[in-house]
Write an enzyme that holds these catalytic residues in place. Sequence first.
Site, PDB file in Angstrom:
ATOM      1  CD  GLU A 113      -2.989   1.014   2.310  1.00 18.38           C
ATOM      2  OE1 GLU A 113      -3.197  -0.067   2.893  1.00 18.38           O
ATOM      3  OE2 GLU A 113      -3.541   2.080   2.621  1.00 18.38           O
TER       4      GLU A 113
ATOM      5  CE  LYS B 177      -6.251  -1.681   5.452  1.00 14.95           C
ATOM      6  NZ  LYS B 177      -5.382  -0.809   4.661  1.00 14.95           N
TER       7      LYS B 177
ATOM      8  CG  ASP C 129       1.229 -17.225  11.057  1.00 18.56           C
ATOM      9  OD1 ASP C 129       0.405 -16.517  10.452  1.00 18.56           O
ATOM     10  OD2 ASP C 129       1.058 -18.431  11.294  1.00 18.56           O
TER      11      ASP C 129
ATOM     12  CG  HIS D   7      -4.385   7.584   1.340  1.00 17.26           C
ATOM     13  ND1 HIS D   7      -5.015   6.388   1.201  1.00 17.26           N
ATOM     14  CD2 HIS D   7      -3.839   7.562   2.565  1.00 17.26           C
ATOM     15  CE1 HIS D   7      -4.857   5.675   2.301  1.00 17.26           C
ATOM     16  NE2 HIS D   7      -4.150   6.383   3.145  1.00 17.26           N
TER      17      HIS D   7
HETATM   18  P1  NDP Z   1       9.186 -24.043  15.022  1.00 22.51           P
HETATM   19  O1  NDP Z   1       8.357 -25.247  14.883  1.00 22.51           O
HETATM   20  O2  NDP Z   1      10.171 -23.759  13.938  1.00 22.51           O
HETATM   21  O3  NDP Z   1       9.879 -24.122  16.452  1.00 22.51           O
HETATM   22  C1  NDP Z   1      10.843 -23.229  16.839  1.00 22.51           C
HETATM   23  C2  NDP Z   1      12.165 -23.912  16.876  1.00 22.51           C
HETATM   24  O4  NDP Z   1      13.178 -22.929  16.987  1.00 22.51           O
HETATM   25  C3  NDP Z   1      12.261 -24.812  18.104  1.00 22.51           C
HETATM   26  O5  NDP Z   1      11.967 -26.121  17.766  1.00 22.51           O
HETATM   27  C4  NDP Z   1      13.716 -24.639  18.520  1.00 22.51           C
HETATM   28  O6  NDP Z   1      14.471 -25.729  18.162  1.00 22.51           O
HETATM   29  C5  NDP Z   1      14.244 -23.493  17.679  1.00 22.51           C
HETATM   30  N1  NDP Z   1      14.872 -22.524  18.554  1.00 22.51           N
HETATM   31  C6  NDP Z   1      16.154 -22.094  18.448  1.00 22.51           C
HETATM   32  N2  NDP Z   1      16.429 -21.171  19.362  1.00 22.51           N
HETATM   33  C7  NDP Z   1      15.314 -21.019  20.109  1.00 22.51           C
HETATM   34  C8  NDP Z   1      14.982 -20.184  21.208  1.00 22.51           C
HETATM   35  N3  NDP Z   1      15.872 -19.354  21.751  1.00 22.51           N
HETATM   36  N4  NDP Z   1      13.748 -20.251  21.714  1.00 22.51           N
HETATM   37  C9  NDP Z   1      12.815 -21.071  21.179  1.00 22.51           C
HETATM   38  N5  NDP Z   1      13.076 -21.890  20.136  1.00 22.51           N
HETATM   39  C10 NDP Z   1      14.322 -21.876  19.596  1.00 22.51           C
HETATM   40  O7  NDP Z   1       8.319 -22.714  15.140  1.00 22.51           O
HETATM   41  P2  NDP Z   1       7.176 -22.339  16.137  1.00 22.51           P
HETATM   42  O8  NDP Z   1       6.899 -23.396  17.139  1.00 22.51           O
HETATM   43  O9  NDP Z   1       7.513 -20.979  16.622  1.00 22.51           O
HETATM   44  O10 NDP Z   1       5.913 -22.254  15.183  1.00 22.51           O
HETATM   45  C11 NDP Z   1       5.766 -21.186  14.307  1.00 22.51           C
HETATM   46  C12 NDP Z   1       5.284 -21.699  12.980  1.00 22.51           C
HETATM   47  O11 NDP Z   1       4.075 -22.430  13.151  1.00 22.51           O
HETATM   48  C13 NDP Z   1       4.975 -20.599  12.027  1.00 22.51           C
HETATM   49  O12 NDP Z   1       5.484 -20.947  10.763  1.00 22.51           O
HETATM   50  C14 NDP Z   1       3.453 -20.589  11.971  1.00 22.51           C
HETATM   51  O13 NDP Z   1       2.999 -20.108  10.735  1.00 22.51           O
HETATM   52  C15 NDP Z   1       3.130 -22.043  12.159  1.00 22.51           C
HETATM   53  N6  NDP Z   1       1.805 -22.421  12.660  1.00 22.51           N
HETATM   54  C16 NDP Z   1       0.895 -21.516  13.153  1.00 22.51           C
HETATM   55  C17 NDP Z   1      -0.317 -21.942  13.636  1.00 22.51           C
HETATM   56  C18 NDP Z   1      -1.274 -20.946  14.207  1.00 22.51           C
HETATM   57  O14 NDP Z   1      -0.913 -19.799  14.400  1.00 22.51           O
HETATM   58  N7  NDP Z   1      -2.526 -21.309  14.508  1.00 22.51           N
HETATM   59  C19 NDP Z   1      -0.684 -23.378  13.647  1.00 22.51           C
HETATM   60  C20 NDP Z   1       0.368 -24.231  13.171  1.00 22.51           C
HETATM   61  C21 NDP Z   1       1.559 -23.768  12.692  1.00 22.51           C
HETATM   62  P3  NDP Z   1      14.944 -26.806  19.244  1.00 22.51           P
HETATM   63  O15 NDP Z   1      14.062 -27.963  18.987  1.00 22.51           O
HETATM   64  O16 NDP Z   1      16.367 -27.002  18.943  1.00 22.51           O
HETATM   65  O17 NDP Z   1      14.733 -26.219  20.610  1.00 22.51           O
END
Ligand code: NDP
Length: 419
Positions: A79, A259, A275, A373
Site C-alpha cells: 500500500e 485496520k 505469521d 494518499h
Molecule cells: P518451530 O516449529 O520452527 O519451532 C521453533 C524452533 O526454533 C524450536 O523447535 C527450537 O528448536 C528453535 N529454537 C532455536 N532457538 C530457540 C529459542 N531461543 N527459543 C525457542 N526456540 C528456539 O516454530 P514455532 O513453534 O515458533 O511455530 C511457528 C510456525 O508455526 C509458524 O510458521 C506458523 O505459521 C506455524 N503455525 C501456526 C499456527 C497458528 O498460528 N494457529 C498453527 C500451526 C503452525 P529446538 O528444537 O532445537 O529447541
Amino acid sequence: MKKPKFYQLTKDERLATLVEQGHLSQTDADCLAAAEPLSDEIAGNMIENQIGQYQVPLGVVQDLLVNQQVYQVPFAIEEPSVIAAANNAAKMARANGGFVTEQLTRLMTGEVVLEKLVDLVAAKAWISGNNDHLFEVARAAHPSIVKRGGGLQKITPTIIDDRFLKLELQIDTKEAMGANIVNTICEAIAHAVQEQLGGTLLLSVLTNAAFESVVIASVTIDPATLTTATLAGKTIAEKMIAASDFAKVDVARAATHNKGIMNGIDAVVLATGNDWRAIEAGVHSYAAKKGAYQPLSSWEWTTDQQLRGRIELPLPVGMVGGSIGILPTVQINQRLLKVQNARELAGIIAAVGLAQNFAALKALVSDGIQKGHMALQAKSLAIAAGATETELTQLLPLLLKATHLNTATATELLAQLRA
Ligand code: NDP
C-alpha cells in the site's frame, strides 16, 4: 543545492545511505540490491504446489524512537502511503520523546478439549491433582524447549457448558512464536489425559488469542507540535481524542481505526518472517474480548494537557522458528532492526501500530485522508497505466491536477504525453 531527502533518493542511494549510517552491512545492501528470488530449493520446499514467487516491496521507516533506542524498521507492504505516514509519525513522536513500551508476560496458550466424559467434575479434579504427572508428559514431549528455560508453566482445567472439559496450557516458547511447540505439548497432554479419563478427545491446539503476550505502547505529544498552516495543534489533538472516543462506540469506525494500525503491524510482521494471520487473529479477538469490538488504541488528555496515545494488543512474534531462519531477507531485516529478542521486537511492532494510528487520526481530523494518499496513489495509477520511470516525472504533476484521479485519466494523459 538542498540535500535531497531520503525518500527522494534512488533505491541504490538509499541503500548506500543506510550502509554509510552503519544500519546495513555492504553485503546485506548488495543482497537487497540484487533482489534475487528465493532458490527453487527453498521456495519449493517451503510450501506445497509451488508455481512461482510473489513480490512485495520492502521499505524502511527511519529512526523510530522506542524506549530511548532508535530503530530502522523494515516494512514489507504494497500500500503506497503506509511508510510515508509511519515516517511522519515517527518524526513527530521522536520530537516528543518517542514511544514507551511494556510487556508483562510472554506466554503462548494451548487448548485441550474433551467431551463425553462420564463425570466432568471428577475429571476436572483429576487434572488438578495430577499436575506433576502432566508436567512430566510435557517435558518429555518437548525436551529442547525445557533446556532453553521454557516449556509448560500452568494448566487450568475448566468445565464449559456442562459438556466440555477444557485444559488451558500456558507455555513459555522463549524466542519462538511457538505454534508447533505448543501443539506438540498439547497433543502429548491430550493423549495422557484421555488415556486416564476416557471420553472423546475433541481437539488439542494452540489458541491464537495470545492474551498472555500482550504489549502496551504509549506516546505523549505536546499539542503545539501538531500545529499546521491552517489548524492549531490543540484543535487537532481535541479532534483526535474525539475520533478515538467515537471508535469506542461505533464498530464501523473501530474496524477502520484498527485496520490503520494493522497497516504498519502486518508490514513489520511480514518483513520479520512472522505469521501475520496469527497476529491478525489474535489482535481482532483481543479487540472483541469484552463482547463488543473495540479500538486497540485510544487518545486522551493528560492532566498537564498533553496528548497521550496508548495501544494494547497481543503480539506473539518470534525471532526464530517457522520461516524466519529460512528466508534470507528476514535475516537481513533482523540485522537492519538490530533487534536482540522477541520481546524487543514485539515492543517495536506495538510502537509502529500506535505510530500508524497517530498518523491516520491526525490526517483524518486535519487535511483528510485523501490528500496524502492520492499523491502516492497517483504514482500507482501511473505505473499501472504503463508509465516508465522518465515518463513518471512528467505524468505525475498532470495527474495530480486532474479532476478525476483514476486509471482512465492516467491512461489518457500518458497517451497525450507520448503523442
Ligand atoms: P518451530 O516449529 O520452527 O519451532 C521453533 C524452533 O526454533 C524450536 O523447535 C527450537 O528448536 C528453535 N529454537 C532455536 N532457538 C530457540 C529459542 N531461543 N527459543 C525457542 N526456540 C528456539 O516454530 P514455532 O513453534 O515458533 O511455530 C511457528 C510456525 O508455526 C509458524 O510458521 C506458523 O505459521 C506455524 N503455525 C501456526 C499456527 C497458528 O498460528 N494457529 C498453527 C500451526 C503452525 P529446538 O528444537 O532445537 O529447541
